[in-house]
Design an enzyme around this catalytic site. Structure first.
Site, short mmCIF file in Angstrom:
data_model
loop_
_atom_site.label_atom_id
_atom_site.label_comp_id
_atom_site.label_asym_id
_atom_site.label_seq_id
_atom_site.Cartn_x
_atom_site.Cartn_y
_atom_site.Cartn_z
N ARG A 298 0.56 -5.13 -4.67
CA ARG A 298 0.67 -6.08 -3.56
C ARG A 298 1.02 -7.46 -4.11
O ARG A 298 0.37 -8.44 -3.80
CB ARG A 298 -0.65 -6.14 -2.81
CG ARG A 298 -0.99 -4.87 -2.04
CD ARG A 298 -2.11 -5.12 -1.08
NE ARG A 298 -2.56 -3.93 -0.39
CZ ARG A 298 -1.95 -3.38 0.65
NH1 ARG A 298 -0.87 -3.93 1.13
NH2 ARG A 298 -2.43 -2.29 1.21
N ARG B 127 -5.05 -1.70 9.60
CA ARG B 127 -5.04 -3.16 9.62
C ARG B 127 -5.17 -3.68 11.04
O ARG B 127 -6.03 -3.20 11.77
CB ARG B 127 -3.77 -3.67 8.97
CG ARG B 127 -4.07 -4.68 7.87
CD ARG B 127 -2.83 -5.39 7.45
NE ARG B 127 -2.33 -4.93 6.17
CZ ARG B 127 -2.86 -5.25 5.00
NH1 ARG B 127 -3.92 -6.01 4.93
NH2 ARG B 127 -2.33 -4.82 3.88
N ASP C 117 0.47 2.06 8.64
CA ASP C 117 0.01 1.29 9.80
C ASP C 117 1.00 1.36 10.98
O ASP C 117 0.61 1.07 12.11
CB ASP C 117 -0.19 -0.18 9.43
CG ASP C 117 -1.19 -0.36 8.29
OD1 ASP C 117 -1.98 0.56 8.05
OD2 ASP C 117 -1.17 -1.44 7.66
N ASP D 237 5.50 -5.06 5.77
CA ASP D 237 5.92 -6.42 6.11
C ASP D 237 5.87 -7.39 4.93
O ASP D 237 6.75 -8.24 4.79
CB ASP D 237 5.14 -6.96 7.31
CG ASP D 237 3.65 -6.70 7.20
OD1 ASP D 237 3.22 -6.14 6.18
OD2 ASP D 237 2.91 -7.09 8.11
N GLY E 90 0.85 -1.20 0.00
CA GLY E 90 0.00 0.00 0.00
C GLY E 90 0.87 1.24 0.00
O GLY E 90 1.82 1.33 0.77
N ASP F 259 3.28 -0.64 11.78
CA ASP F 259 3.28 -1.94 12.48
C ASP F 259 4.52 -2.78 12.22
O ASP F 259 4.51 -3.98 12.46
CB ASP F 259 2.01 -2.73 12.11
CG ASP F 259 1.93 -3.05 10.62
OD1 ASP F 259 2.74 -2.51 9.84
OD2 ASP F 259 1.06 -3.84 10.23
N THR G 251 4.98 2.25 6.05
CA THR G 251 3.56 1.89 6.09
C THR G 251 2.82 2.89 6.97
O THR G 251 3.34 3.28 8.02
CB THR G 251 3.26 0.48 6.62
OG1 THR G 251 1.88 0.37 6.94
CG2 THR G 251 4.06 0.13 7.87
O1 F6P Z 1 -1.36 -1.51 4.99
C1 F6P Z 1 -1.77 -0.23 4.63
C2 F6P Z 1 -3.27 -0.18 4.43
O2 F6P Z 1 -3.59 1.15 4.09
C3 F6P Z 1 -4.09 -0.69 5.61
O3 F6P Z 1 -4.23 0.29 6.61
C4 F6P Z 1 -5.37 -1.06 4.91
O4 F6P Z 1 -6.08 -2.06 5.61
C5 F6P Z 1 -4.91 -1.59 3.58
O5 F6P Z 1 -3.64 -1.00 3.35
C6 F6P Z 1 -5.80 -1.28 2.42
O6 F6P Z 1 -5.30 -1.94 1.32
P1 F6P Z 1 -5.72 -1.67 -0.19
O7 F6P Z 1 -5.04 -0.40 -0.63
O8 F6P Z 1 -5.21 -2.85 -0.90
O9 F6P Z 1 -7.21 -1.51 -0.20
#
Ligand code: F6P
Length: 340
Positions: A71, A170, A126, A102, A10, A128, A124
Site C-alpha cells: 500500500r 471498507r 470492495d 482507488d 490489498g 467500490d 478490489t
Molecule cells: O480494500 C480491500 C480491503 O480488503 C478492505 O476490504 C479492508 O478494509 C482492507 O483492504 C484491509 O487492508 P489490509 O490488508 O491492509 O489489512
C-alpha cells in the site's frame, strides 16, 4: 515496446489472471513485459523482473499476485516522485499498466499528470471503484463470505443463537450486501445506512421467534456511535484499518444485551482475499488485462479498462476516481425485502 506492470493495494483473487492477460496480449503483439515488485514500492525502488509469457501461462486460477503488493503511495514526497520517474527510465519502460484499487489508480493518475504513459486496471474485493460495473476480486471474496455465512447458519440453528458475520469492504457495503442476500441473512448492516439498533433487534427477535435462530451480516465499515473516536492505525494513504474496530463482536454483545438472545460473532477478514478466483473473476481479469494493453497500443494513456454491461472499454482515470462507488437505493430496497 517494453510494458511495465504492477499490482498494488490489498490483493484479491484475479490479480494473476489479469497479469496473464497483460503479458499474453503484449507478447502476441511482439512486446515485452516487465513486472514491478510489490506495487508502487517496486517502481520507486527500482525492483522488477522480466515476465515472459511462459511465466504466467499456468497462473490464471492462482490466488494472490506473483508480483507481490503493497500500500505504498509513491507520490508522498517530491523525492519519491523523482525516484519513480528515474526508475521507469532506468528500466527502459515505454508504458506502465497499474492494476489496483482507488489508491493505486490515483497514483497512476498522478504519474499521468506528470507526463507518464500509464493506464489502469481496477481491482478490489470492495467493488467500490466508480466507472466499472464490477471489479474483479469482489465475486470471489463475496463467495467466500457467503460460504462462511452458511456455515454460521448451521451452528446458529443448532444452538438457537444469533450469529453475526463481519465482512470487509471498507466504506462500501457491496460485500455485505451480496453476502446477506446470497446467504439469506435475517438482517444486514451496511455503511451506506445509519446504524439503527432497534431495527436490528427487531429483526433478530422476529427471526428467533419464527425459527429459533438469527443470522446477521455486518460490514466492517458501519458507523457505530460507540466506536467513534477509536481511530485505529492507518495505512500509507491515510485509511483507517477498519477490521481492528471489531464491529461484529460489538454487535453480538449488543444483541445479547438488547434481546436476551445468546449471540456470537465471526470475523473472516483476509480469508476473503485468498484462494482461487471464481469463474466470473477469472474472465473479467483476463479481459481487463488484455484491454489495458490495447489501451497502451492505441496510445490511450490516462485511461482505465472497465466493464460496462457486456463490454470492456477505456474511460479516463479521473472518472473512475471521482468518488467511491457505494451501494445504491435500489439494492438497499432489494436487500431489506429479505429482512426477517
Ligand atoms: O480494500 C480491500 C480491503 O480488503 C478492505 O476490504 C479492508 O478494509 C482492507 O483492504 C484491509 O487492508 P489490509 O490488508 O491492509 O489489512
Amino acid at each position: 515496446m517494453k510494458i511495465g506492470v504492477l499490482t498494488g493495494g490489498g490483493d484479491c483473487p484475479g490479480l494473476n489472471a489479469a497479469l496473464k492477460g497483460v503479458v499474453y496480449r503484449a507478447d502476441r503483439h511482439g512486446h515485452e513485459t516487465v513486472g514491478f515488485l510489490d506495487g508502487w514500492k517496486g517502481v520507486r525502488d527500482g525492483r522488477s523482473r522480466s515476465l515472459p509469457w511462459t511465466e504466467v501461462a499456468g497462473i490464471v486460477g492462482d490466488g494472490g499476485t506473483i508480483l507481490g503488493s503493497s500500500r505504498t503511495n509513491p507520490f508522498q514526497t517530491p523525492e519519491d516522485a523523482a525516484k519513480v520517474e528515474a526508475s521507469l527510465r532506468a528500466a527502459g519502460v515505454d508504458a506502465l499498466v497499474a492494476i489496483g484499487g482507488d489508491d493505486t489508480l490515483s497514483a497512476a493518475l498522478a504519474l499521468y499528470r506528470r507526463g507518464g504513459r500509464v493506464v489502469g486496471v481496477p481491482k478490489t474485493m470492495d467493488n467500490d471503484v466508480n466507472g466499472t460495473d464490477w471489479t474483479f476480486g469482489f465475486d470471489s471474496a463475496a463467495s467466500v463470505a457467503m460460504d462462511a455465512a452458511e456455515r454460521l447458519r448451521d451452528t446458529a440453528r443448532s444452538h438457537h443463537r444469533a450469529l453475526v458475520l463481519e465482512v470487509m469492504g471498507r466504506h462500501a457495503g457491496w460485500v455485505a450486501l451480496a453476502t446477506g442476500l446470497a446467504s439469506g441473512a435475517d438482517f444486514t448492516l451496511l455503511p451506506e445506512e445509519p446504524y439503527d439498533e432497534e431495527r436490528l433487534f427487531h429483526h433478530v427477535r422476529r427471526a428467533v421467534t419464527a425459527r429459533g435462530y438469527a443470522l446477521v451480516v455486518a460490514s466492517e465499515g458501519i458507523e457505530l456511535t460507540s466506536a467513534k473516536g477509536s481511530v485505529a492505525a492507518a495505512d500509507d494513504f491515510g485509511h483507517e484499518l477498519l477490521r481492528e474496530r471489531g464491529v461484529g463482536s460489538f454487535l453480538a454483545k449488543r444483541i445479547e444485551a438488547g434481546t436476551g438472545v445468546e449471540a456470537r460473532s465471526a470475523q473472516i477478514g483476509h480469508i476473503q482475499r485468498g484462494g482461487p478466483p471464481t469463474l466470473f473473476d477469472r474472465l473479467l481479469s483476463l479481459r481487463l488485462g488484455v484491454h489495458a494493453v490495447d489501451l497502451v497500443l492505441e496510445g490511450r494513456f490516462g485511461q482505465v479498462a472497465v466493464l460496462r454491461g457486456e463490454q470492456v472499454l477505456g474511460v479516463p482515470l479521473e472518472e473512475a476516481l471521482k468518488r467511491p462507488k457505494t451501494v445504491t437505493a435500489d439494492w438497499l430496497d432489494l436487500l431489506h425485502t429479505f429482512d426477517a
